[in-house]
Design a protein around this motif. Structure first.
Motif, PDB file in Angstrom:
ATOM      1  N   ARG A 103       0.987  -1.160   0.327  1.00 44.41           N
ATOM      2  CA  ARG A 103      -0.072   0.136   0.030  1.00 44.41           C
ATOM      3  C   ARG A 103       0.477   1.331   0.206  1.00 44.41           C
ATOM      4  NH1 ARG A 103      -4.660  -1.123   4.558  1.00 44.41           N
ATOM      5  NH2 ARG A 103      -6.406  -1.708   3.464  1.00 44.41           N
ATOM      6  N   ASN A 104       1.998   1.537   0.837  1.00 41.45           N
ATOM      7  CA  ASN A 104       1.834   2.574   1.317  1.00 41.45           C
ATOM      8  C   ASN A 104       3.808   3.029  -0.061  1.00 41.45           C
ATOM      9  OD1 ASN A 104       0.666   3.445   3.146  1.00 41.45           O
ATOM     10  ND2 ASN A 104       2.440   1.670   5.160  1.00 41.45           N
ATOM     11  N   ASP A 105       4.259   1.607   0.160  1.00 39.28           N
ATOM     12  CA  ASP A 105       5.854   2.036  -0.386  1.00 39.28           C
ATOM     13  C   ASP A 105       5.032   1.859  -2.548  1.00 39.28           C
ATOM     14  OD1 ASP A 105       6.641   1.371   1.660  1.00 39.28           O
ATOM     15  OD2 ASP A 105       8.435   0.546   1.200  1.00 39.28           O
ATOM     16  N   CYS A 106       3.905   0.739  -2.304  1.00 41.80           N
ATOM     17  CA  CYS A 106       4.093   0.440  -3.795  1.00 41.80           C
ATOM     18  C   CYS A 106       2.607   1.456  -4.554  1.00 41.80           C
ATOM     19  CB  CYS A 106       3.859  -0.791  -4.286  1.00 41.80           C
ATOM     20  SG  CYS A 106       4.900  -1.524  -3.954  1.00 41.80           S
ATOM     21  N   GLY A 107       1.151   1.941  -3.727  1.00 44.25           N
ATOM     22  CA  GLY A 107       0.044   2.917  -3.716  1.00 44.25           C
ATOM     23  C   GLY A 107      -0.729   1.664  -5.011  1.00 44.25           C
ATOM     24  N   LEU A 108      -0.512   0.440  -3.926  1.00 47.37           N
ATOM     25  CA  LEU A 108      -1.574  -0.887  -4.219  1.00 47.37           C
ATOM     26  C   LEU A 108      -2.839  -0.252  -3.819  1.00 47.37           C
ATOM     27  CD1 LEU A 108       0.622  -4.000  -4.689  1.00 47.37           C
ATOM     28  CD2 LEU A 108      -0.220  -2.283  -7.200  1.00 47.37           C
ATOM     29  N   SER A 109      -4.059  -0.797  -4.432  1.00 49.55           N
ATOM     30  CA  SER A 109      -4.656  -0.433  -3.937  1.00 49.55           C
ATOM     31  C   SER A 109      -5.781  -2.534  -3.252  1.00 49.55           C
ATOM     32  CB  SER A 109      -6.551  -0.634  -5.071  1.00 49.55           C
ATOM     33  OG  SER A 109      -7.462  -0.709  -4.292  1.00 49.55           O
ATOM     34  N   VAL A 110      -4.998  -3.144  -2.262  1.00 48.62           N
ATOM     35  CA  VAL A 110      -5.578  -3.842  -1.313  1.00 48.62           C
ATOM     36  C   VAL A 110      -6.792  -3.524  -0.892  1.00 48.62           C
ATOM     37  CG1 VAL A 110      -3.890  -5.656   0.157  1.00 48.62           C
ATOM     38  CG2 VAL A 110      -2.483  -4.540  -1.341  1.00 48.62           C
ATOM     39  N   THR A 111      -7.457  -4.677  -1.142  1.00 49.35           N
ATOM     40  CA  THR A 111      -9.371  -4.595  -0.612  1.00 49.35           C
ATOM     41  C   THR A 111      -9.192  -5.990   0.580  1.00 49.35           C
ATOM     42  OG1 THR A 111     -10.034  -5.573  -2.262  1.00 49.35           O
ATOM     43  CG2 THR A 111      -9.559  -2.996  -2.198  1.00 49.35           C
ATOM     44  N   GLY A 112      -8.023  -7.449  -0.446  1.00 47.58           N
ATOM     45  CA  GLY A 112      -9.411  -8.750   0.507  1.00 47.58           C
ATOM     46  C   GLY A 112      -7.495  -9.140   0.944  1.00 47.58           C
ATOM     47  N   LEU A 113      -7.491 -10.793   1.229  1.00 52.65           N
ATOM     48  CA  LEU A 113      -7.157 -11.866   1.302  1.00 52.65           C
ATOM     49  C   LEU A 113      -7.318 -13.035   0.017  1.00 52.65           C
ATOM     50  CD1 LEU A 113      -5.798 -11.620   5.217  1.00 52.65           C
ATOM     51  CD2 LEU A 113      -4.902 -10.717   3.042  1.00 52.65           C
ATOM     52  N   MET A 114      -6.313 -14.105  -0.208  1.00 48.00           N
ATOM     53  CA  MET A 114      -6.602 -15.333  -0.968  1.00 48.00           C
ATOM     54  C   MET A 114      -6.219 -16.721   0.007  1.00 48.00           C
ATOM     55  SD  MET A 114      -5.267 -16.931  -3.276  1.00 48.00           S
ATOM     56  CE  MET A 114      -6.097 -17.653  -4.843  1.00 48.00           C
ATOM     57  N   CYS A 115      -6.569 -17.746  -0.274  1.00 51.57           N
ATOM     58  CA  CYS A 115      -6.181 -18.428   0.151  1.00 51.57           C
ATOM     59  C   CYS A 115      -6.234 -19.961  -0.535  1.00 51.57           C
ATOM     60  CB  CYS A 115      -5.770 -19.015   1.764  1.00 51.57           C
ATOM     61  SG  CYS A 115      -7.267 -20.010   2.713  1.00 51.57           S
ATOM     62  N   ILE A 116      -5.129 -20.433  -0.937  1.00 48.34           N
ATOM     63  CA  ILE A 116      -5.474 -22.494  -1.151  1.00 48.34           C
ATOM     64  C   ILE A 116      -4.841 -23.608   0.014  1.00 48.34           C
ATOM     65  CG2 ILE A 116      -5.674 -23.725  -2.892  1.00 48.34           C
ATOM     66  CD1 ILE A 116      -4.768 -21.682  -4.774  1.00 48.34           C
ATOM     67  N   PRO A 117      -6.164 -23.630   0.749  1.00 57.18           N
ATOM     68  CA  PRO A 117      -5.625 -24.846   1.754  1.00 57.18           C
ATOM     69  C   PRO A 117      -5.026 -25.790   1.459  1.00 57.18           C
ATOM     70  CG  PRO A 117      -8.262 -24.262   2.231  1.00 57.18           C
ATOM     71  CD  PRO A 117      -7.283 -23.528   0.914  1.00 57.18           C
ATOM     72  N   PRO A 118      -4.138 -26.175   2.410  1.00 57.01           N
ATOM     73  CA  PRO A 118      -3.220 -27.822   1.867  1.00 57.01           C
ATOM     74  C   PRO A 118      -4.258 -28.490   1.548  1.00 57.01           C
ATOM     75  CG  PRO A 118      -2.603 -26.957   3.662  1.00 57.01           C
ATOM     76  CD  PRO A 118      -3.773 -26.076   3.792  1.00 57.01           C
ATOM     77  N   VAL A 119      -4.537 -29.210   0.904  1.00 59.85           N
ATOM     78  CA  VAL A 119      -5.299 -31.166   1.045  1.00 59.85           C
ATOM     79  C   VAL A 119      -5.439 -31.471   1.543  1.00 59.85           C
ATOM     80  CG1 VAL A 119      -4.520 -30.590  -1.863  1.00 59.85           C
ATOM     81  CG2 VAL A 119      -3.458 -32.111  -0.719  1.00 59.85           C
ATOM     82  N   ASP A 120      -4.114 -31.762   2.695  1.00 61.71           N
ATOM     83  CA  ASP A 120      -4.737 -33.146   3.538  1.00 61.71           C
ATOM     84  C   ASP A 120      -5.146 -32.509   4.525  1.00 61.71           C
ATOM     85  OD1 ASP A 120      -2.464 -31.684   3.841  1.00 61.71           O
ATOM     86  OD2 ASP A 120      -1.221 -33.101   3.864  1.00 61.71           O
ATOM     87  N   GLU A 121      -5.635 -30.984   4.895  1.00 58.90           N
ATOM     88  CA  GLU A 121      -6.564 -30.007   6.119  1.00 58.90           C
ATOM     89  C   GLU A 121      -7.040 -29.614   5.780  1.00 58.90           C
ATOM     90  OE1 GLU A 121      -3.276 -28.013   7.694  1.00 58.90           O
ATOM     91  OE2 GLU A 121      -1.666 -29.190   7.282  1.00 58.90           O
TER      92      GLU A 121
END
Ligand code: PLP
Length: 223
Positions: free
Chosen positions: A152-170
């Motif tokens: 955000r601060n150094d690159c000025g990107l508009s970051v609005t969320g998080l994503m994940c792909i959980p491990p297949v075996d958990e």
């Protein structure tokens, strides 16, 4: 093709039901139809149901799938949900509305330059490696805060969320709960989590975006 129509209806009904049982507002979960490996006919069937929000995991394939359709359906919204190489950033910025796989500083720098150059509005989600798997892309949970500040601060990107792909075996629920907590502590409103096999849990744990391929389009041969 008729079953694509049926599948969309069926999944929409289930999403509404899962939202009710989680005491969530109707329509607070956005369905991202993951169209990787699909034919143009299948995409058209999805568009014909009125659906406009799609996810792709490869830039070149996404260009082939969507360049013409975007002309006919200007309200299509595209999310990139696969890894982004820096030499593809120009094409990605030209095509996508949301990049869900911001996962390293170098990419943040290159994305930032390209977004400025093209004068586009693009939202980014940080991909979090919730299982801390060596082979998997993403920021470690303990580094999210610092990386968010950098993007955000150094690159000025508009970051609005998080994503994940959980491990297949958990059990995915642990990972969804961790992602939700990270989004809460970092005041990020979007949570992209849950796929065909586990989207019910993701909705229960607050997903704002679920990424569904197989349950809408049927089994894939590849990808
Ligand atoms: C392919 C893919 C999906 C969709 O998976 P299904 O199990 O077919 O629903 C979701 N997220 C990502 C990152 C993918 O690559």
């Amino acid at each position: 093709m008729t079953n694509i129509t049926d599948n969309f209806e069926n999944i929409r009904t289930k999403i509404a039901k899962y939202e009710r049982s989680a005491n969530r507002g109707q329509g607070t979960t956005n369905l991202i139809a993951v169209s990787k490996t699909q034919t143009q006919e299948a995409l058209l069937a999805a568009l014909s149901t009125g659906h406009r929000l799609f996810g792709e995991n490869k830039v070149q394939e996404a260009i082939a799938h969507w360049t013409d359709f975007k002309r006919d359906y200007p309200d299509i919204i595209l999310h990139l949900i696969g890894p982004l190489q820096t030499n593809k950033v120009g094409d990605a910025v030209a095509l996508f509305d949301v990049i869900e796989t911001l996962d390293r500083e170098k990419l943040a720098v290159v994305l930032s330059d390209e977004i400025k150059k093209q004068g586009k509005t693009i939202e980014c989600y940080i991909q979090v490696n919730t299982g801390e798997e060596e082979q998997k892309a993403g920021i470690s949970p303990q580094n999210v805060k610092e990386f968010l500040g950098y993007a955000r601060n150094d690159c000025g990107l508009s970051v609005t969320g998080l994503m994940c792909i959980p491990p297949v075996d958990e059990p995915p629920a642990l990972h969804f709960a961790l992602l939700k907590k990270l989004a809460y502590t970092n005041k990020l409103k979007n949570l992209s989590m849950g796929m065909s096999a586990d989207y019910q849990k993701a909705i229960a744990l607050g997903a704002t975006h679920i990424r569904i391929g197989t349950a809408l389009f049927g089994a894939r041969d590849r990808g």
